[in-house]
Design a protein around this motif. Structure first.
Motif, PDB file in Angstrom:
ATOM      1  N   GLN A 258       0.828  -1.204   0.000  1.00  0.00           N
ATOM      2  CA  GLN A 258       0.000   0.000   0.000  1.00  0.00           C
ATOM      3  C   GLN A 258       0.867   1.261   0.000  1.00  0.00           C
ATOM      4  N   ALA A 259       1.954   1.240   0.782  1.00  0.00           N
ATOM      5  CA  ALA A 259       2.835   2.409   0.850  1.00  0.00           C
ATOM      6  C   ALA A 259       3.576   2.623  -0.468  1.00  0.00           C
ATOM      7  N   LEU A 260       4.056   1.542  -1.081  1.00  0.00           N
ATOM      8  CA  LEU A 260       4.754   1.663  -2.355  1.00  0.00           C
ATOM      9  C   LEU A 260       3.805   2.149  -3.451  1.00  0.00           C
ATOM     10  N   TRP A 261       2.612   1.582  -3.468  1.00  0.00           N
ATOM     11  CA  TRP A 261       1.622   1.993  -4.474  1.00  0.00           C
ATOM     12  C   TRP A 261       1.277   3.471  -4.305  1.00  0.00           C
ATOM     13  N   ALA A 262       1.120   3.909  -3.055  1.00  0.00           N
ATOM     14  CA  ALA A 262       0.785   5.307  -2.782  1.00  0.00           C
ATOM     15  C   ALA A 262       1.907   6.250  -3.196  1.00  0.00           C
ATOM     16  N   GLU A 263       3.148   5.765  -3.233  1.00  0.00           N
ATOM     17  CA  GLU A 263       4.264   6.598  -3.666  1.00  0.00           C
ATOM     18  C   GLU A 263       4.353   6.713  -5.180  1.00  0.00           C
ATOM     19  N   LEU A 264       4.099   5.609  -5.895  1.00  0.00           N
ATOM     20  CA  LEU A 264       4.257   5.619  -7.347  1.00  0.00           C
ATOM     21  C   LEU A 264       3.009   6.133  -8.071  1.00  0.00           C
ATOM     22  N   SER A 265       1.830   5.815  -7.580  1.00  0.00           N
ATOM     23  CA  SER A 265       0.601   6.128  -8.326  1.00  0.00           C
ATOM     24  C   SER A 265       0.392   7.625  -8.584  1.00  0.00           C
ATOM     25  N   PRO A 266       0.790   8.554  -7.681  1.00  0.00           N
ATOM     26  CA  PRO A 266       0.604   9.971  -8.034  1.00  0.00           C
ATOM     27  C   PRO A 266       1.419  10.411  -9.244  1.00  0.00           C
ATOM     28  N   ILE A 267       2.531   9.749  -9.496  1.00  0.00           N
ATOM     29  CA  ILE A 267       3.364  10.088 -10.654  1.00  0.00           C
ATOM     30  C   ILE A 267       2.713   9.614 -11.945  1.00  0.00           C
ATOM     31  N   VAL A 268       2.087   8.447 -11.890  1.00  0.00           N
ATOM     32  CA  VAL A 268       1.517   7.822 -13.085  1.00  0.00           C
ATOM     33  C   VAL A 268       0.025   8.095 -13.198  1.00  0.00           C
ATOM     34  N   GLY A 269      -0.658   8.102 -12.055  1.00  0.00           N
ATOM     35  CA  GLY A 269      -2.113   8.111 -12.014  1.00  0.00           C
ATOM     36  C   GLY A 269      -2.592   6.760 -11.517  1.00  0.00           C
ATOM     37  N   GLU A 270      -3.541   6.766 -10.594  1.00  0.00           N
ATOM     38  CA  GLU A 270      -4.033   5.522 -10.010  1.00  0.00           C
ATOM     39  C   GLU A 270      -4.566   4.568 -11.072  1.00  0.00           C
ATOM     40  N   ALA A 271      -5.473   5.057 -11.911  1.00  0.00           N
ATOM     41  CA  ALA A 271      -6.067   4.199 -12.940  1.00  0.00           C
ATOM     42  C   ALA A 271      -5.015   3.767 -13.953  1.00  0.00           C
ATOM     43  N   GLU A 272      -4.087   4.672 -14.268  1.00  0.00           N
ATOM     44  CA  GLU A 272      -3.050   4.349 -15.258  1.00  0.00           C
ATOM     45  C   GLU A 272      -2.105   3.273 -14.739  1.00  0.00           C
ATOM     46  N   LEU A 273      -1.779   3.318 -13.442  1.00  0.00           N
ATOM     47  CA  LEU A 273      -0.899   2.296 -12.880  1.00  0.00           C
ATOM     48  C   LEU A 273      -1.588   0.941 -12.856  1.00  0.00           C
ATOM     49  N   GLU A 274      -2.865   0.921 -12.505  1.00  0.00           N
ATOM     50  CA  GLU A 274      -3.629  -0.329 -12.558  1.00  0.00           C
ATOM     51  C   GLU A 274      -3.687  -0.859 -13.985  1.00  0.00           C
ATOM     52  N   ALA A 275      -3.901   0.028 -14.946  1.00  0.00           N
ATOM     53  CA  ALA A 275      -3.956  -0.390 -16.350  1.00  0.00           C
ATOM     54  C   ALA A 275      -2.608  -0.918 -16.824  1.00  0.00           C
ATOM     55  N   LEU A 276      -1.515  -0.335 -16.322  1.00  0.00           N
ATOM     56  CA  LEU A 276      -0.192  -0.808 -16.705  1.00  0.00           C
ATOM     57  C   LEU A 276       0.035  -2.236 -16.227  1.00  0.00           C
ATOM     58  N   VAL A 277      -0.334  -2.525 -14.986  1.00  0.00           N
ATOM     59  CA  VAL A 277      -0.195  -3.894 -14.466  1.00  0.00           C
ATOM     60  C   VAL A 277      -0.978  -4.871 -15.336  1.00  0.00           C
ATOM     61  N   HIS A 278      -2.203  -4.519 -15.698  1.00  0.00           N
ATOM     62  CA  HIS A 278      -3.013  -5.403 -16.543  1.00  0.00           C
ATOM     63  C   HIS A 278      -2.376  -5.578 -17.924  1.00  0.00           C
ATOM     64  N   ALA A 279      -1.795  -4.507 -18.465  1.00  0.00           N
ATOM     65  CA  ALA A 279      -1.144  -4.613 -19.776  1.00  0.00           C
ATOM     66  C   ALA A 279       0.092  -5.496 -19.699  1.00  0.00           C
ATOM     67  N   HIS A 280       0.886  -5.360 -18.644  1.00  0.00           N
ATOM     68  CA  HIS A 280       2.010  -6.279 -18.419  1.00  0.00           C
ATOM     69  C   HIS A 280       1.524  -7.722 -18.425  1.00  0.00           C
ATOM     70  N   GLN A 281       0.475  -7.992 -17.656  1.00  0.00           N
ATOM     71  CA  GLN A 281      -0.041  -9.359 -17.531  1.00  0.00           C
ATOM     72  C   GLN A 281      -0.501  -9.897 -18.878  1.00  0.00           C
ATOM     73  N   ASP A 282      -1.228  -9.075 -19.625  1.00  0.00           N
ATOM     74  CA  ASP A 282      -1.728  -9.527 -20.930  1.00  0.00           C
ATOM     75  C   ASP A 282      -0.583  -9.863 -21.871  1.00  0.00           C
ATOM     76  N   PHE A 283       0.437  -9.009 -21.896  1.00  0.00           N
ATOM     77  CA  PHE A 283       1.587  -9.242 -22.773  1.00  0.00           C
ATOM     78  C   PHE A 283       2.289 -10.546 -22.407  1.00  0.00           C
ATOM     79  N   LEU A 284       2.533 -10.764 -21.112  1.00  0.00           N
ATOM     80  CA  LEU A 284       3.226 -11.973 -20.674  1.00  0.00           C
ATOM     81  C   LEU A 284       2.436 -13.224 -21.032  1.00  0.00           C
ATOM     82  N   MET A 285       1.122 -13.176 -20.869  1.00  0.00           N
ATOM     83  CA  MET A 285       0.307 -14.350 -21.149  1.00  0.00           C
ATOM     84  C   MET A 285       0.291 -14.673 -22.643  1.00  0.00           C
ATOM     85  N   VAL A 286       0.290 -13.629 -23.484  1.00  0.00           N
ATOM     86  CA  VAL A 286       0.337 -13.859 -24.929  1.00  0.00           C
ATOM     87  C   VAL A 286       1.672 -14.471 -25.326  1.00  0.00           C
TER      88      VAL A 286
END
Length: 390
Positions: A258-286
């Motif tokens: 929670q602390a790490l996420w709270a530090e990085l998400s303001p730089i990227v955006g909360e929704a954008e950071l969540e979307a990035l994780v999902h995009a990483h996952q999709d790429f790896l699975m493909v």
């Protein structure tokens, strides 16, 4: 599920580039790391698991997940060989040595998808995927130079384009099968003829080089995943430190997710950071399908753009293996969770300095947690420094 035998084999990427059947001996520094840091694998182990502890004379001992050495190896059931990283030569070497000790090992699969993803080009592919499915990051993608009769001309044109069109003063050049700062070279532009010739020769030896802009790095980050049964499960963020000169790993901040996420998400955006994780996952699975089981770390970093704004580079490197960031997550869970904080540190020095430091830490167990147990000959040492235990 079978019990696992955890084996620490850093620096495997150099071996992956070699043709099948060609022998490989890790550099002296890597062999020293294996000796000194193998106890770190205890952080991954559960009740039915064991740790492979190599010795300087080439022999090995087996320890329980608690670090107790086994004297009677005949009591061991068949174990799933679980190396730090998959590398066919090393897997076969450990299997032969284990057989001589009377231990039966089940070997992991080394798939073509795994081998392809282990090449640095996979990070370029991920950036191209993110450019389409997450945010515009095409300008961050490395350009590749391959060994041909036109290597020098292509390299000169690429570097001149970087200098004139993008106004770059520095570039980073990387070999295709390296990690943790190895095989990464920084150059000021323009390059001399001597350096151009050196890079052309390096390209021929390595089978290719990537060239990318050198950005103003602020913080190193990674997203850590565990891949199994065709799915990439997100396990947490990792904020780590590297040396300014070589880019070698030196340690991790230990905080809650929670602390790490709270530090990085303001730089990227909360929704954008969540979307990035999902995009990483999709790429790896493909890319991997069902042909791999184990950890994957995707290195990222925060940098300053030309206007001085903080931005996230979302895919610097894909490490298809366990990472120090994963061990840092486990170290936090074992020693500091839920409310503590601190640092996970990996240091290198001349013997017997590591042994002396370890003994000092034993006398301050309220502040330090040794994770390895240096001898008089050890050059590497890993430990936790507690910041607080609220």
């Amino acid at each position: 599920m079978s019990g696992r035998l955890f084996v620490f084999n850093p620096g495997h990427e150099e071996a992956l580039r070699l043709p099948q059947g060609q022998s490989y001996t890790p550099p002296k520094e890597i062999r020293r790391m294996m000796l000194d840091l193998s106890p770190l694998m205890r952080l991954l182990a559960s009740t039915d698991d064991y740790i492979w502890l190599p010795s300087a004379d080439g022999s090995a001992q087996i320890a329980t997940h608690e670090g107790v050495l086994l004297e009677d190896l005949s009591v061991l059931p068949p174990l799933l060989l679980t190396p730090w990283a998959l590398e066919p030569r090393f897997i076969e070497q450990v299997r032969r040595q284990a057989t001589s000790l009377g231990i039966r090992l089940l070997a992991p699969e080394v798939s073509s998808g795994y081998l392809t993803l282990s090449h640095r080009r996979s990070a370029t592919d991920l950036l191209e995927y993110l450019d389409k499915h997450w945010a515009r990051v095409e300008e961050l993608a490395p350009r590749w130079i391959m060994p041909t009769g036109e290597t020098e001309r292509a390299l000169r044109e690429l570097l001149e384009g970087f200098r004139l069109r993008q106004g770059l003063r520095e570039v980073i050049v990387k070999r295709p099968y390296t990690s943790s700062g190895r095989g990464v070279m920084a150059y000021d532009l323009p390059l001399s003829d001597e350096k151009i010739s050196s890079l052309v020769a390096a390209c021929a030896r390595a089978g290719g080089l990537s060239v990318e802009p050198r950005l103003r790095l602020v913080q190193d980050w990674a997203a850590e995943y565990y891949y199994t049964e065709g799915e990439a499960r997100y396990i947490g963020l990792s904020k780590f430190a590297t040396t300014a000169t070589t880019g070698a790993y030196t340690g991790n901040e230990l905080q809650s997710e929670q602390a790490l996420w709270a530090e990085l998400s303001p730089i990227v955006g909360e929704a954008e950071l969540e979307a990035l994780v999902h995009a990483h996952q999709d790429f790896l699975m493909v890319r991997l399908g069902r042909g791999y089981e184990g950890y994957i770390g995707i290195d990222m970093f925060v940098y300053l753009d030309d206007a001085g704004r903080q931005k996230l580079h979302p895919a610097v490197e894909i490490n298809v293996r366990c990472t120090m960031g994963v061990l840092a997550l486990m170290a936090y869970e074992h020693h500091l969770a839920p409310n503590g904080s601190g640092t996970y540190q990996l240091i290198y020095g001349k013997p017997p300095t590591m042994r002396q430091l370890y003994q000092e830490h034993l006398a301050q167990r309220d502040v330090f947690v040794p994770l390895t147990f240096p001898s008089e000959q050890s050059a590497f040492y890993a430990y936790i420094t507690r910041s607080n235990t609220r």
